[in-house]
Design an enzyme around this catalytic site. Structure first.
Site, PDB file in Angstrom:
ATOM      1  N   LYS A   1      14.128  -1.852   2.334  1.00 21.98           N
ATOM      2  CA  LYS A   1      12.966  -1.768   1.436  1.00 21.98           C
ATOM      3  C   LYS A   1      12.624  -0.296   1.176  1.00 21.98           C
ATOM      4  CE  LYS A   1       8.852  -3.111  -0.405  1.00 21.98           C
ATOM      5  NZ  LYS A   1       8.418  -1.975  -1.182  1.00 21.98           N
TER       6      LYS A   1
ATOM      7  N   ARG B   1     -15.325   2.005  -5.066  1.00 20.34           N
ATOM      8  CA  ARG B   1     -15.752   0.733  -5.683  1.00 20.34           C
ATOM      9  C   ARG B   1     -17.233   0.809  -6.048  1.00 20.34           C
ATOM     10  NH1 ARG B   1     -12.394  -2.749  -1.169  1.00 20.34           N
ATOM     11  NH2 ARG B   1     -10.540  -3.098  -2.424  1.00 20.34           N
TER      12      ARG B   1
ATOM     13  N   VAL C   1       0.842  -1.207   0.000  1.00 24.52           N
ATOM     14  CA  VAL C   1       0.000   0.000   0.000  1.00 24.52           C
ATOM     15  C   VAL C   1       0.875   1.255   0.000  1.00 24.52           C
ATOM     16  CG1 VAL C   1      -1.738   1.309   1.303  1.00 24.52           C
ATOM     17  CG2 VAL C   1      -1.908  -1.175   1.170  1.00 24.52           C
TER      18      VAL C   1
ATOM     19  N   ASP D   1     -14.144   1.899  -0.532  1.00 20.87           N
ATOM     20  CA  ASP D   1     -15.427   1.203  -0.728  1.00 20.87           C
ATOM     21  C   ASP D   1     -16.376   2.101  -1.544  1.00 20.87           C
ATOM     22  OD1 ASP D   1     -14.944  -0.716   1.988  1.00 20.87           O
ATOM     23  OD2 ASP D   1     -14.185   1.326   2.037  1.00 20.87           O
TER      24      ASP D   1
HETATM   25  P1  NAD Z   1       2.705  -5.036   3.619  1.00 16.68           P
HETATM   26  O1  NAD Z   1       3.010  -6.196   4.487  1.00 16.68           O
HETATM   27  O2  NAD Z   1       3.049  -5.103   2.164  1.00 16.68           O
HETATM   28  O3  NAD Z   1       3.418  -3.733   4.196  1.00 16.68           O
HETATM   29  C1  NAD Z   1       3.442  -3.399   5.545  1.00 16.68           C
HETATM   30  C2  NAD Z   1       4.757  -2.691   5.801  1.00 16.68           C
HETATM   31  O4  NAD Z   1       4.733  -2.232   7.157  1.00 16.68           O
HETATM   32  C3  NAD Z   1       5.987  -3.590   5.621  1.00 16.68           C
HETATM   33  O5  NAD Z   1       6.895  -2.990   4.719  1.00 16.68           O
HETATM   34  C4  NAD Z   1       6.566  -3.690   7.031  1.00 16.68           C
HETATM   35  O6  NAD Z   1       7.980  -3.779   7.059  1.00 16.68           O
HETATM   36  C5  NAD Z   1       6.068  -2.378   7.649  1.00 16.68           C
HETATM   37  N1  NAD Z   1       6.039  -2.385   9.104  1.00 16.68           N
HETATM   38  C6  NAD Z   1       5.550  -3.327   9.931  1.00 16.68           C
HETATM   39  N2  NAD Z   1       5.694  -2.948  11.209  1.00 16.68           N
HETATM   40  C7  NAD Z   1       6.286  -1.726  11.191  1.00 16.68           C
HETATM   41  C8  NAD Z   1       6.700  -0.810  12.180  1.00 16.68           C
HETATM   42  N3  NAD Z   1       6.530  -1.076  13.483  1.00 16.68           N
HETATM   43  N4  NAD Z   1       7.256   0.352  11.801  1.00 16.68           N
HETATM   44  C9  NAD Z   1       7.437   0.634  10.479  1.00 16.68           C
HETATM   45  N5  NAD Z   1       7.079  -0.198   9.504  1.00 16.68           N
HETATM   46  C10 NAD Z   1       6.504  -1.373   9.848  1.00 16.68           C
HETATM   47  O7  NAD Z   1       1.145  -4.715   3.803  1.00 16.68           O
HETATM   48  P2  NAD Z   1       0.218  -3.856   2.838  1.00 16.68           P
HETATM   49  O8  NAD Z   1      -0.450  -4.752   1.866  1.00 16.68           O
HETATM   50  O9  NAD Z   1       0.968  -2.669   2.347  1.00 16.68           O
HETATM   51  O10 NAD Z   1      -0.924  -3.398   3.868  1.00 16.68           O
HETATM   52  C11 NAD Z   1      -0.642  -2.458   4.870  1.00 16.68           C
HETATM   53  C12 NAD Z   1      -1.894  -2.184   5.689  1.00 16.68           C
HETATM   54  O11 NAD Z   1      -2.853  -1.489   4.867  1.00 16.68           O
HETATM   55  C13 NAD Z   1      -2.599  -3.447   6.194  1.00 16.68           C
HETATM   56  O12 NAD Z   1      -3.061  -3.257   7.506  1.00 16.68           O
HETATM   57  C14 NAD Z   1      -3.776  -3.583   5.237  1.00 16.68           C
HETATM   58  O13 NAD Z   1      -4.843  -4.308   5.801  1.00 16.68           O
HETATM   59  C15 NAD Z   1      -4.111  -2.119   5.021  1.00 16.68           C
HETATM   60  N6  NAD Z   1      -4.979  -1.842   3.891  1.00 16.68           N
HETATM   61  C16 NAD Z   1      -5.916  -0.892   4.089  1.00 16.68           C
HETATM   62  C17 NAD Z   1      -6.812  -0.585   3.082  1.00 16.68           C
HETATM   63  C18 NAD Z   1      -7.877   0.452   3.337  1.00 16.68           C
HETATM   64  O14 NAD Z   1      -8.800   0.627   2.552  1.00 16.68           O
HETATM   65  N7  NAD Z   1      -7.789   1.171   4.437  1.00 16.68           N
HETATM   66  C19 NAD Z   1      -6.722  -1.233   1.839  1.00 16.68           C
HETATM   67  C20 NAD Z   1      -5.704  -2.174   1.659  1.00 16.68           C
HETATM   68  C21 NAD Z   1      -4.841  -2.486   2.702  1.00 16.68           C
END
Ligand code: NAD
Length: 316
Positions: A43, A154, A17, A151
């Site tokens: 990363k 969408r 994201v 949402d």
């Molecule tokens: P991802 O696993 O690809 O990325 C998460 C990142 O967070 C990783 O790079 C990880 O290293 C980093 N991270 C973890 N703990 C950390 C910390 N303490 N400090 C700094 N960085 C940290 O996940 P993603 O697919 O990018 O999803 C991220 C979040 O977004 C999830 O909670 C997902 O459910 C949410 N999301 C929200 C929506 C929305 O509509 N709000 C839509 C899609 C995803």
């Protein structure tokens, strides 16, 4: 006195994201400066280097990997860090893991001297936005969750596709939890200037069934995408970029975000998806839509669901 004339974003979490959001900011020329922070420093650094190679095709932007001290002079801190949904998991299942992560992240951001706007996307987004508001001590206007912006997008897309009308002419809202208890506000849906309700009366009877199917597709969209590719990110990244743009341009745009309610729609002390006016100060005002009886019940049910999870997780 130094005059600050740059719009700076600090992005925490450069996973699917976060990096897609960074790409959207660069492509749309939304910020002047972007610092990328992640537990996985390599990363973040790799992403910053990769994005900079696109600068020849975009507007000037300072992009670099950094740490929490770089949040100090940021205008917006966007949090996309944390665990994401695995196949079969609901957003609410993520709460315990991500609350712990947020306590550290928000504490570190505030320790830098940050005094801007938080924009949260990590799930369960409504609960984590509430936690960010509590942990940061910032005014409610300056803590915003992405809520039901995705949402709603969408829904607008699918309604537009159904009637063969440009998505941008569909005015519709998904309200409530960004999750399984969200609901469509059909009573305030318009296509151009026409009320959807009037169109339904004019069209054939099965339109109502088609609309129900559309909503189910919206509600379950993340599950369908996660089953196919493991995560959803382009849509939310563009939604976050849209909110960022509304803030930086002081747009006063109405977007469905997670905002704190203080009596609006009979709810208080809860962050939940509602239409709100967004400008340079954050949430200028929650737009209180007069809901019909069915929608009122759906909103109360969604708010109660969030409150129950919040009570257990924040007190734990
Ligand atoms: P991802 O696993 O690809 O990325 C998460 C990142 O967070 C990783 O790079 C990880 O290293 C980093 N991270 C973890 N703990 C950390 C910390 N303490 N400090 C700094 N960085 C940290 O996940 P993603 O697919 O990018 O999803 C991220 C979040 O977004 C999830 O909670 C997902 O459910 C949410 N999301 C929200 C929506 C929305 O509509 N709000 C839509 C899609 C995803």
């Amino acid at each position: 006195m130094t005059i600050k004339c740059t719009n700076k974003v600090a992005l925490i979490g450069t996973g699917f994201v976060g990096s897609s959001y960074a790409f959207a900011l660069l492509n749309q020329g939304i910020a002047h400066e972007l610092v990328m922070i992640d537990l996985n420093k390599e990363k973040a650094d790799g992403d910053a280097r990769d994005l900079k190679h696109g600068l020849a095709f975009a507007s000037p932007m300072k992009i670099y990997a950094g740490d929490y001290s770089d949040c100090k002079d940021s205008d917006i801190v966007v949090i996309t860090a944390g665990a994401n949904q695995q196949p079969g998991e609901t957003r609410l299942d993520l709460v315990e893991k991500n609350i712990k992560i947020f306590k550290n992240i928000v504490g570190s951001v505030m320790d830098s001297g940050f005094n801007g706007i938080f924009l949260v996307a990590t799930n369960p987004v409504d609960i984590l936005t509430y936690a960010t508001w509590k942990f940061s001590g910032l005014p409610k206007e300056r803590v915003i969750g992405s809520g039901t912006i995705l949402d709603t997008a969408r829904l607008r897309y699918l309604v537009g596709e159904h009637f063969d009308i440009d998505t941008r002419n569909i005015h519709a809202y998904i309200m409530g939890e960004h999750g399984d208890t969200e609901f469509p506000v059909w009573s305030h849906t318009t296509i151009g200037a026409s009320q959807l309700n009037e169109l339904i009366e004019m069209e054939q009877e099965n339109v109502q069934k088609d609309l129900n199917d559309i909503f189910i597709n919206v509600r379950d969209a993340a599950y369908h995408i996660i089953e196919r590719k493991g995560a959803t990110y382009y849509g939310i990244a563009m939604g976050l970029a849209r909110i960022t743009k509304a803030i930086f341009n002081n747009e006063n745009s109405i977007l469905t975000v997670s905002a704190l309610l203080e009596g609006e729609n009979q709810e208080q002390d809860i962050y939940i998806g509602v239409p709100a006016i967004i400008n340079r100060g954050g949430v200028r005002k929650v737009v209180e839509l007069p809901l019909n009886e069915k929608e009122k019940t759906q909103f109360t049910h969604s708010a109660e669901t969030l409150k129950n999870v919040m009570k257990n997780s924040l007190e734990a």
